[in-house]
Design a protein around this motif. Structure first.
Motif, PDB file in Angstrom:
ATOM      1  N   TYR A  39       0.828  -1.212   0.000  1.00 15.25           N
ATOM      2  CA  TYR A  39       0.000   0.000   0.000  1.00 15.25           C
ATOM      3  C   TYR A  39       0.859   1.258   0.000  1.00 15.25           C
ATOM      4  N   ASN A  40       1.863   1.293   0.866  1.00 22.59           N
ATOM      5  CA  ASN A  40       2.741   2.465   0.905  1.00 22.59           C
ATOM      6  C   ASN A  40       3.597   2.570  -0.351  1.00 22.59           C
ATOM      7  N   GLN A  41       4.016   1.435  -0.898  1.00 24.79           N
ATOM      8  CA  GLN A  41       4.793   1.464  -2.138  1.00 24.79           C
ATOM      9  C   GLN A  41       3.943   2.009  -3.281  1.00 24.79           C
ATOM     10  N   ALA A  42       2.703   1.594  -3.373  1.00 21.27           N
ATOM     11  CA  ALA A  42       1.799   2.107  -4.409  1.00 21.27           C
ATOM     12  C   ALA A  42       1.607   3.610  -4.244  1.00 21.27           C
ATOM     13  N   GLU A  43       1.468   4.057  -3.016  1.00 16.09           N
ATOM     14  CA  GLU A  43       1.314   5.485  -2.760  1.00 16.09           C
ATOM     15  C   GLU A  43       2.567   6.252  -3.171  1.00 16.09           C
ATOM     16  N   ARG A  44       3.739   5.713  -2.849  1.00 17.60           N
ATOM     17  CA  ARG A  44       5.002   6.366  -3.224  1.00 17.60           C
ATOM     18  C   ARG A  44       5.124   6.465  -4.746  1.00 17.60           C
ATOM     19  N   LEU A  45       4.775   5.394  -5.457  1.00 19.59           N
ATOM     20  CA  LEU A  45       4.861   5.417  -6.913  1.00 19.59           C
ATOM     21  C   LEU A  45       3.904   6.443  -7.519  1.00 19.59           C
ATOM     22  N   ILE A  47       2.813   9.203  -6.025  1.00 22.19           N
ATOM     23  CA  ILE A  47       3.346  10.528  -5.698  1.00 22.19           C
ATOM     24  C   ILE A  47       4.496  10.866  -6.650  1.00 22.19           C
ATOM     25  N   TYR A  48       5.390   9.905  -6.886  1.00 21.28           N
ATOM     26  CA  TYR A  48       6.516  10.126  -7.791  1.00 21.28           C
ATOM     27  C   TYR A  48       6.015  10.456  -9.199  1.00 21.28           C
ATOM     28  N   ALA A  49       5.016   9.723  -9.665  1.00 16.04           N
ATOM     29  CA  ALA A  49       4.446   9.989 -10.990  1.00 16.04           C
ATOM     30  C   ALA A  49       3.868  11.394 -11.045  1.00 16.04           C
ATOM     31  N   ASN A  50       3.185  11.791  -9.994  1.00 18.28           N
ATOM     32  CA  ASN A  50       2.598  13.132  -9.955  1.00 18.28           C
ATOM     33  C   ASN A  50       3.680  14.217  -9.974  1.00 18.28           C
ATOM     34  N   LEU A  51       4.771  13.988  -9.280  1.00 16.27           N
ATOM     35  CA  LEU A  51       5.856  14.969  -9.249  1.00 16.27           C
ATOM     36  C   LEU A  51       6.550  15.117 -10.606  1.00 16.27           C
ATOM     37  N   GLN A  52       6.531  14.054 -11.419  1.00 19.24           N
ATOM     38  CA  GLN A  52       7.128  14.143 -12.757  1.00 19.24           C
ATOM     39  C   GLN A  52       6.322  15.055 -13.663  1.00 19.24           C
ATOM     40  N   GLY A  53       5.052  15.146 -13.435  1.00 18.20           N
ATOM     41  CA  GLY A  53       4.195  15.966 -14.278  1.00 18.20           C
ATOM     42  C   GLY A  53       3.641  15.173 -15.449  1.00 18.20           C
ATOM     43  N   LYS A  54       2.469  15.576 -15.898  1.00 10.83           N
ATOM     44  CA  LYS A  54       1.750  14.852 -16.945  1.00 10.83           C
ATOM     45  C   LYS A  54       2.571  14.713 -18.231  1.00 10.83           C
ATOM     46  N   ASN A  55       3.126  15.795 -18.726  1.00  7.95           N
ATOM     47  CA  ASN A  55       3.837  15.765 -20.007  1.00  7.95           C
ATOM     48  C   ASN A  55       5.091  14.900 -19.959  1.00  7.95           C
ATOM     49  N   ASP A  56       5.898  15.042 -18.920  1.00  7.54           N
ATOM     50  CA  ASP A  56       7.121  14.233 -18.805  1.00  7.54           C
ATOM     51  C   ASP A  56       6.789  12.761 -18.603  1.00  7.54           C
ATOM     52  N   LEU A  57       5.800  12.479 -17.792  1.00  8.90           N
ATOM     53  CA  LEU A  57       5.407  11.097 -17.532  1.00  8.90           C
ATOM     54  C   LEU A  57       4.901  10.432 -18.812  1.00  8.90           C
ATOM     55  N   LEU A  58       4.070  11.127 -19.567  1.00  4.80           N
ATOM     56  CA  LEU A  58       3.535  10.588 -20.810  1.00  4.80           C
ATOM     57  C   LEU A  58       4.636  10.405 -21.850  1.00  4.80           C
ATOM     58  N   ALA A  59       5.554  11.352 -21.949  1.00  3.11           N
ATOM     59  CA  ALA A  59       6.671  11.232 -22.901  1.00  3.11           C
ATOM     60  C   ALA A  59       7.531  10.012 -22.566  1.00  3.11           C
ATOM     61  N   HIS A  60       7.820   9.816 -21.293  1.00  2.00           N
ATOM     62  CA  HIS A  60       8.619   8.659 -20.870  1.00  2.00           C
ATOM     63  C   HIS A  60       7.869   7.362 -21.167  1.00  2.00           C
ATOM     64  N   HIS A  61       6.573   7.348 -20.908  1.00  2.00           N
ATOM     65  CA  HIS A  61       5.741   6.175 -21.169  1.00  2.00           C
ATOM     66  C   HIS A  61       5.789   5.800 -22.657  1.00  2.00           C
ATOM     67  N   LYS A  62       5.616   6.777 -23.524  1.00  3.60           N
ATOM     68  CA  LYS A  62       5.639   6.523 -24.969  1.00  3.60           C
ATOM     69  C   LYS A  62       7.016   6.044 -25.424  1.00  3.60           C
ATOM     70  N   LYS A  63       8.077   6.625 -24.863  1.00  4.49           N
ATOM     71  CA  LYS A  63       9.438   6.218 -25.219  1.00  4.49           C
ATOM     72  C   LYS A  63       9.686   4.768 -24.826  1.00  4.49           C
ATOM     73  N   GLU A  64       9.283   4.397 -23.627  1.00  5.53           N
ATOM     74  CA  GLU A  64       9.500   3.027 -23.158  1.00  5.53           C
ATOM     75  C   GLU A  64       8.705   2.014 -23.975  1.00  5.53           C
ATOM     76  N   TRP A  65       7.463   2.332 -24.326  1.00  5.67           N
ATOM     77  CA  TRP A  65       6.669   1.430 -25.168  1.00  5.67           C
ATOM     78  C   TRP A  65       7.291   1.325 -26.550  1.00  5.67           C
ATOM     79  N   GLY A  66       7.812   2.420 -27.087  1.00  2.00           N
ATOM     80  CA  GLY A  66       8.485   2.383 -28.379  1.00  2.00           C
ATOM     81  C   GLY A  66       9.696   1.468 -28.342  1.00  2.00           C
ATOM     82  N   THR A  67      10.460   1.548 -27.268  1.00  2.90           N
ATOM     83  CA  THR A  67      11.630   0.677 -27.094  1.00  2.90           C
ATOM     84  C   THR A  67      11.192  -0.783 -27.016  1.00  2.90           C
ATOM     85  N   LEU A  68      10.140  -1.051 -26.286  1.00  3.00           N
ATOM     86  CA  LEU A  68       9.653  -2.423 -26.145  1.00  3.00           C
ATOM     87  C   LEU A  68       9.254  -3.001 -27.503  1.00  3.00           C
ATOM     88  N   TRP A  69       8.555  -2.209 -28.319  1.00  2.00           N
ATOM     89  CA  TRP A  69       8.092  -2.714 -29.617  1.00  2.00           C
ATOM     90  C   TRP A  69       9.229  -2.876 -30.612  1.00  2.00           C
TER      91      TRP A  69
END
Length: 82
Positions: A39-45, A47-69
């Protein structure tokens, strides 16, 4: 395992006709198999995602999925599908 909703989060936003609004929802899944206090680990993750901000988090997400494919996925028991 239950934490009596101590990690529950809600928000209220008064809205007005004719206005545009946007929001982001971040979720994660954490297992007690991997963490002593999931529960605390999920909360920490979250909070960390929120601190990254929507645009940076989404850009990183797209980059990682691109690498995976771009990687080669090995299907050991099905050479034809490989």
């Amino acid at each position: 395992m239950r934490d009596n909703d101590t990690h529950l989060m809600k928000f209220v936003k008064p809205i007005k006709k004719g206005q545009s609004y946007s929001f982001s929802l971040v979720g994660n899944l954490v297992s007690s198999e991997q963490f002593e206090d999931p529960y605390n680990q999920a909360e920490r993750l979250s909070i960390y995602a929120n601190l990254q901000g929507k645009n940076d988090l989404l850009a990183h997400h797209k980059k990682e999925w691109g690498t995976l494919w771009e990687s080669d996925i090995i299907l050991e028991d099905d050479p034809q599908a490989q």
